[in-house]
Design a protein around this motif. Sequence first.
Motif, PDB file in Angstrom:
ATOM      1  N   LEU A  88      34.846 -25.388  22.254  1.00 48.93           N
ATOM      2  CA  LEU A  88      33.640 -26.208  22.405  1.00 48.93           C
ATOM      3  C   LEU A  88      33.924 -27.678  22.105  1.00 48.93           C
ATOM      4  CD1 LEU A  88      31.129 -23.729  20.736  1.00 48.93           C
ATOM      5  CD2 LEU A  88      31.274 -24.300  23.167  1.00 48.93           C
ATOM      6  N   ALA A  89      34.803 -27.937  21.156  1.00 52.37           N
ATOM      7  CA  ALA A  89      35.156 -29.321  20.830  1.00 52.37           C
ATOM      8  C   ALA A  89      35.899 -29.986  21.981  1.00 52.37           C
ATOM      9  CB  ALA A  89      36.010 -29.364  19.562  1.00 52.37           C
ATOM     10  N   PHE A  90      36.812 -29.253  22.593  1.00 53.68           N
ATOM     11  CA  PHE A  90      37.623 -29.834  23.662  1.00 53.68           C
ATOM     12  C   PHE A  90      36.874 -29.930  24.987  1.00 53.68           C
ATOM     13  CE2 PHE A  90      41.078 -29.421  20.737  1.00 53.68           C
ATOM     14  CZ  PHE A  90      41.988 -30.386  21.139  1.00 53.68           C
ATOM     15  N   THR A  91      35.791 -29.193  25.119  1.00 56.97           N
ATOM     16  CA  THR A  91      34.988 -29.287  26.346  1.00 56.97           C
ATOM     17  C   THR A  91      33.741 -30.146  26.134  1.00 56.97           C
ATOM     18  OG1 THR A  91      33.905 -27.186  25.765  1.00 56.97           O
ATOM     19  CG2 THR A  91      35.783 -27.085  27.274  1.00 56.97           C
ATOM     20  N   ASN A  92      33.665 -30.780  24.978  1.00 55.75           N
ATOM     21  CA  ASN A  92      32.545 -31.673  24.670  1.00 55.75           C
ATOM     22  C   ASN A  92      32.992 -33.114  24.919  1.00 55.75           C
ATOM     23  OD1 ASN A  92      30.452 -33.168  23.605  1.00 55.75           O
ATOM     24  ND2 ASN A  92      30.237 -31.936  21.752  1.00 55.75           N
ATOM     25  N   PRO A  93      32.501 -33.741  25.984  1.00 58.98           N
ATOM     26  CA  PRO A  93      32.987 -35.083  26.335  1.00 58.98           C
ATOM     27  C   PRO A  93      32.355 -36.208  25.522  1.00 58.98           C
ATOM     28  CG  PRO A  93      31.343 -34.375  27.915  1.00 58.98           C
ATOM     29  CD  PRO A  93      31.542 -33.225  26.964  1.00 58.98           C
ATOM     30  N   THR A  94      31.321 -35.907  24.747  1.00 61.86           N
ATOM     31  CA  THR A  94      30.642 -36.966  24.001  1.00 61.86           C
ATOM     32  C   THR A  94      31.442 -37.361  22.766  1.00 61.86           C
ATOM     33  OG1 THR A  94      29.342 -35.398  22.687  1.00 61.86           O
ATOM     34  CG2 THR A  94      28.400 -36.127  24.781  1.00 61.86           C
ATOM     35  N   GLU A  95      31.293 -38.603  22.368  1.00 62.65           N
ATOM     36  CA  GLU A  95      31.989 -39.098  21.181  1.00 62.65           C
ATOM     37  C   GLU A  95      31.332 -38.519  19.930  1.00 62.65           C
ATOM     38  OE1 GLU A  95      34.941 -40.776  19.218  1.00 62.65           O
ATOM     39  OE2 GLU A  95      34.734 -41.041  21.388  1.00 62.65           O
ATOM     40  N   ILE A  96      32.135 -38.116  18.982  1.00 61.05           N
ATOM     41  CA  ILE A  96      31.591 -37.569  17.743  1.00 61.05           C
ATOM     42  C   ILE A  96      30.903 -38.678  16.954  1.00 61.05           C
ATOM     43  CG2 ILE A  96      33.743 -37.905  16.445  1.00 61.05           C
ATOM     44  CD1 ILE A  96      33.083 -35.277  14.966  1.00 61.05           C
ATOM     45  N   SER A  97      29.766 -38.364  16.367  1.00 61.13           N
ATOM     46  CA  SER A  97      28.992 -39.374  15.646  1.00 61.13           C
ATOM     47  C   SER A  97      29.585 -39.640  14.263  1.00 61.13           C
ATOM     48  CB  SER A  97      27.542 -38.912  15.491  1.00 61.13           C
ATOM     49  OG  SER A  97      27.463 -37.802  14.615  1.00 61.13           O
ATOM     50  N   ILE A  98      29.195 -40.773  13.707  1.00 56.59           N
ATOM     51  CA  ILE A  98      29.632 -41.113  12.350  1.00 56.59           C
ATOM     52  C   ILE A  98      29.092 -40.086  11.360  1.00 56.59           C
ATOM     53  CG2 ILE A  98      29.406 -42.812  10.496  1.00 56.59           C
ATOM     54  CD1 ILE A  98      29.376 -44.988  12.657  1.00 56.59           C
ATOM     55  N   ALA A  99      27.847 -39.651  11.573  1.00 58.05           N
ATOM     56  CA  ALA A  99      27.235 -38.671  10.672  1.00 58.05           C
ATOM     57  C   ALA A  99      27.997 -37.350  10.696  1.00 58.05           C
ATOM     58  CB  ALA A  99      25.776 -38.445  11.063  1.00 58.05           C
ATOM     59  N   ALA A 100      28.384 -36.911  11.891  1.00 56.49           N
ATOM     60  CA  ALA A 100      29.128 -35.654  12.006  1.00 56.49           C
ATOM     61  C   ALA A 100      30.495 -35.773  11.344  1.00 56.49           C
ATOM     62  CB  ALA A 100      29.282 -35.266  13.473  1.00 56.49           C
ATOM     63  N   THR A 101      31.150 -36.899  11.548  1.00 55.21           N
ATOM     64  CA  THR A 101      32.459 -37.123  10.931  1.00 55.21           C
ATOM     65  C   THR A 101      32.347 -37.155   9.415  1.00 55.21           C
ATOM     66  OG1 THR A 101      33.166 -38.419  12.856  1.00 55.21           O
ATOM     67  CG2 THR A 101      34.449 -38.668  10.837  1.00 55.21           C
ATOM     68  N   ALA A 102      31.321 -37.861   8.933  1.00 49.36           N
ATOM     69  CA  ALA A 102      31.118 -37.985   7.488  1.00 49.36           C
ATOM     70  C   ALA A 102      30.718 -36.663   6.847  1.00 49.36           C
ATOM     71  CB  ALA A 102      30.049 -39.038   7.200  1.00 49.36           C
ATOM     72  N   THR A 103      30.182 -35.752   7.637  1.00 42.03           N
ATOM     73  CA  THR A 103      29.827 -34.421   7.133  1.00 42.03           C
ATOM     74  C   THR A 103      31.027 -33.481   7.185  1.00 42.03           C
ATOM     75  OG1 THR A 103      27.536 -34.677   7.886  1.00 42.03           O
ATOM     76  CG2 THR A 103      28.304 -32.428   7.453  1.00 42.03           C
ATOM     77  N   ALA A 104      31.735 -33.513   8.300  1.00 47.07           N
ATOM     78  CA  ALA A 104      32.821 -32.556   8.524  1.00 47.07           C
ATOM     79  C   ALA A 104      34.021 -32.777   7.609  1.00 47.07           C
ATOM     80  CB  ALA A 104      33.268 -32.618   9.983  1.00 47.07           C
TER      81      ALA A 104
END
Length: 209
Positions: A88-104
């Motif tokens: 799902l990550a590799f087929t997701n063309p959208t840029e990851i958000s700052i919030a998602a990065t800061a959570t993950a």
Amino acid sequence: MATQLTAINWAKVVTIALILLLIPLFGIHGQRQILYACMHISYCIWWLLEQKIYPDRCKQIFTEKVDTSAFIGALLIVGIFYSLPAILAFTNPTEISIAATATAIPLFYFGSLINTAADIQKTTEKAAGTGLVRTGIWSGVRHVNYTGDLMRYLSFSVVAGSLWAFLVPLSIFVLYVQRIRDKESSMKNKYQDFSDYKSKSFRLIPGIW
């Protein structure tokens, strides 16, 4: 006949191979794919390395024998299904958000630290002949290694950026609930001080359950 641990180890190799295959298949669109690959592959490599660094763990975890069908099942579930967030990550063309990065990132690293610290403490104390391990990182949560593992898989789902990815940590949670019931039933009979430990700690989620 192979053990469950051997099957899981091969499943981790399958996961690494699958993620590496996704790179040329779908390409790197941005930080989402880079972050995911680094996190999940590093986890799998650490899983394998940890057994070399702490060989006593191989005698303590997943020692049950498995037949061919169970071995293949482990490859399919742990190696492929648990890699669903990667797909799902590799087929997701959208840029990851700052919030998602800061959570993950905190979920992944704190989850990894908690899981590793719990494993090392238990391995060391069991090798020394300790009975019920209930001090240190195990003092407040009885299955804290599972807590760390769930945090790690939640981080993969956050990076994937799809609700479908959360099927993996959800399925792992359901599996752990069953394991906790089985283990605590056994621990109650094995350790006299388990009831006291149980009254002063949580099963899996600090402050909640």
